[in-house]
Motif scaffolding. Sequence first.
Motif, PDB file in Angstrom:
ATOM      1  N   ILE A 159       7.252  -6.891 -16.948  1.00 50.62           N
ATOM      2  CA  ILE A 159       7.040  -6.205 -15.669  1.00 50.62           C
ATOM      3  C   ILE A 159       8.022  -5.039 -15.531  1.00 50.62           C
ATOM      4  CG2 ILE A 159       7.162  -6.477 -13.152  1.00 50.62           C
ATOM      5  CD1 ILE A 159       6.297  -9.405 -13.552  1.00 50.62           C
ATOM      6  N   GLU A 160       9.250  -5.268 -15.988  1.00 51.57           N
ATOM      7  CA  GLU A 160      10.284  -4.232 -15.899  1.00 51.57           C
ATOM      8  C   GLU A 160       9.913  -2.986 -16.698  1.00 51.57           C
ATOM      9  OE1 GLU A 160      15.119  -3.937 -16.724  1.00 51.57           O
ATOM     10  OE2 GLU A 160      13.848  -5.234 -17.948  1.00 51.57           O
ATOM     11  N   GLU A 161       9.145  -3.156 -17.756  1.00 52.85           N
ATOM     12  CA  GLU A 161       8.842  -2.037 -18.652  1.00 52.85           C
ATOM     13  C   GLU A 161       7.598  -1.245 -18.252  1.00 52.85           C
ATOM     14  OE1 GLU A 161      10.702  -0.882 -21.076  1.00 52.85           O
ATOM     15  OE2 GLU A 161      12.208  -2.413 -20.622  1.00 52.85           O
ATOM     16  N   VAL A 162       6.942  -1.593 -17.162  1.00 50.67           N
ATOM     17  CA  VAL A 162       5.735  -0.850 -16.777  1.00 50.67           C
ATOM     18  C   VAL A 162       6.109   0.566 -16.347  1.00 50.67           C
ATOM     19  CG1 VAL A 162       4.562  -2.958 -16.070  1.00 50.67           C
ATOM     20  CG2 VAL A 162       5.811  -1.618 -14.381  1.00 50.67           C
ATOM     21  N   ASP A 163       5.160   1.469 -16.460  1.00 56.28           N
ATOM     22  CA  ASP A 163       5.382   2.853 -16.028  1.00 56.28           C
ATOM     23  C   ASP A 163       5.435   2.933 -14.508  1.00 56.28           C
ATOM     24  OD1 ASP A 163       5.428   3.831 -18.614  1.00 56.28           O
ATOM     25  OD2 ASP A 163       3.244   4.142 -18.664  1.00 56.28           O
ATOM     26  N   THR A 164       6.398   3.699 -13.994  1.00 53.09           N
ATOM     27  CA  THR A 164       6.544   3.869 -12.547  1.00 53.09           C
ATOM     28  C   THR A 164       6.603   5.355 -12.195  1.00 53.09           C
ATOM     29  OG1 THR A 164       8.956   3.789 -12.695  1.00 53.09           O
ATOM     30  CG2 THR A 164       7.822   1.698 -12.345  1.00 53.09           C
ATOM     31  N   ASP A 165       6.405   5.659 -10.912  1.00 52.78           N
ATOM     32  CA  ASP A 165       6.542   7.040 -10.457  1.00 52.78           C
ATOM     33  C   ASP A 165       7.990   7.297 -10.037  1.00 52.78           C
ATOM     34  OD1 ASP A 165       6.885   5.840  -7.974  1.00 52.78           O
ATOM     35  OD2 ASP A 165       4.850   6.294  -7.293  1.00 52.78           O
TER      36      ASP A 165
END
Length: 229
Positions: free
Chosen positions: A203-209
Motif C-alpha cells: 500500500i505504501e508503494e502505490v502512486d500518489t498525487d
Amino acid sequence: MARIKPQALLQQSKRKKGPSHISGTTSIFYTLIFVVIMFFLFATYSHWSTRTTFQPESYISVSEDENTIVESKKSDIPEYAVVITSKGSIIVELFKESAPEVVDEFIDLCQKGHFKGMFFHQVIKHYVIQAGHKGPGATEDWNLLGKKYASMRHEAFMLGTSKGKYFNKGFDLFITTAPIPDLNEKLIVFGRVIKGEDIVQEIEEVDTDEHYQPKSSIGILDVVLRQMV
C-alpha cells in the motif's frame, strides 16, 4: 376381735390404689412436657446452626461467581484484528493493557461495521498510511490535545488513531511504515502488525498525487476480530 366387713375391705383397697394411679399419670404428663421442651430446644438450635453455617458459604459462592463472570468478560475481549484490504489481509495484535479505552472503542466500531468501505486516503512513503472516511491532510489536521494517553514509541508497523479525531468522536486508522518518535503527541498507538507487513508496504508503494492521495483506490473491505490467530 372384731371382723372387718368385706365392703370396708374393698373401700380400703381402693383408697390404697388411688394415690398410685394419680402418681403414674402425673409422671407421664411431666415426661411429655419435658420431651416437648427438649424437642423445641433441639429444633431451635438446629435452625440457627444451619442458618449460621450456610450464610457465609452462599456469600462466598456469589462472590466467586461474580469473579468468574468478570474474568470471563476479560477473557472474551478479542486480542487480534484482521484488517482485510483490497490488497490483502493485515493481522494486528491489540494492546488491551496499555490502551484499554481505545481498544474497546475500536472493537465496538468493528462490530458496528464502521471500517467497512474506509479508504486509505493518505499514503506517505517511509512515514504512515492513513485510512478514514474523511479528512484533508495527513498532518495538517492533527490537533495536539494534551497527554491523556501516553503513547508508546512509534516503531514501524504500529497501529494507531489520531488524537485530534479520537477526542472529537472520530476514529481513523494509521499504520506507521518507519520508526517515527515525533508522532507520540499526535497518535494513540493501540496495536501492532504481526502479519501482513508486506501488504502494508505494498500500500505504501502505490502512486500518489502531490497531496499524498493514492491515484488508485485502496480500501478496507472489513475488520474481523479474533481471539487467536
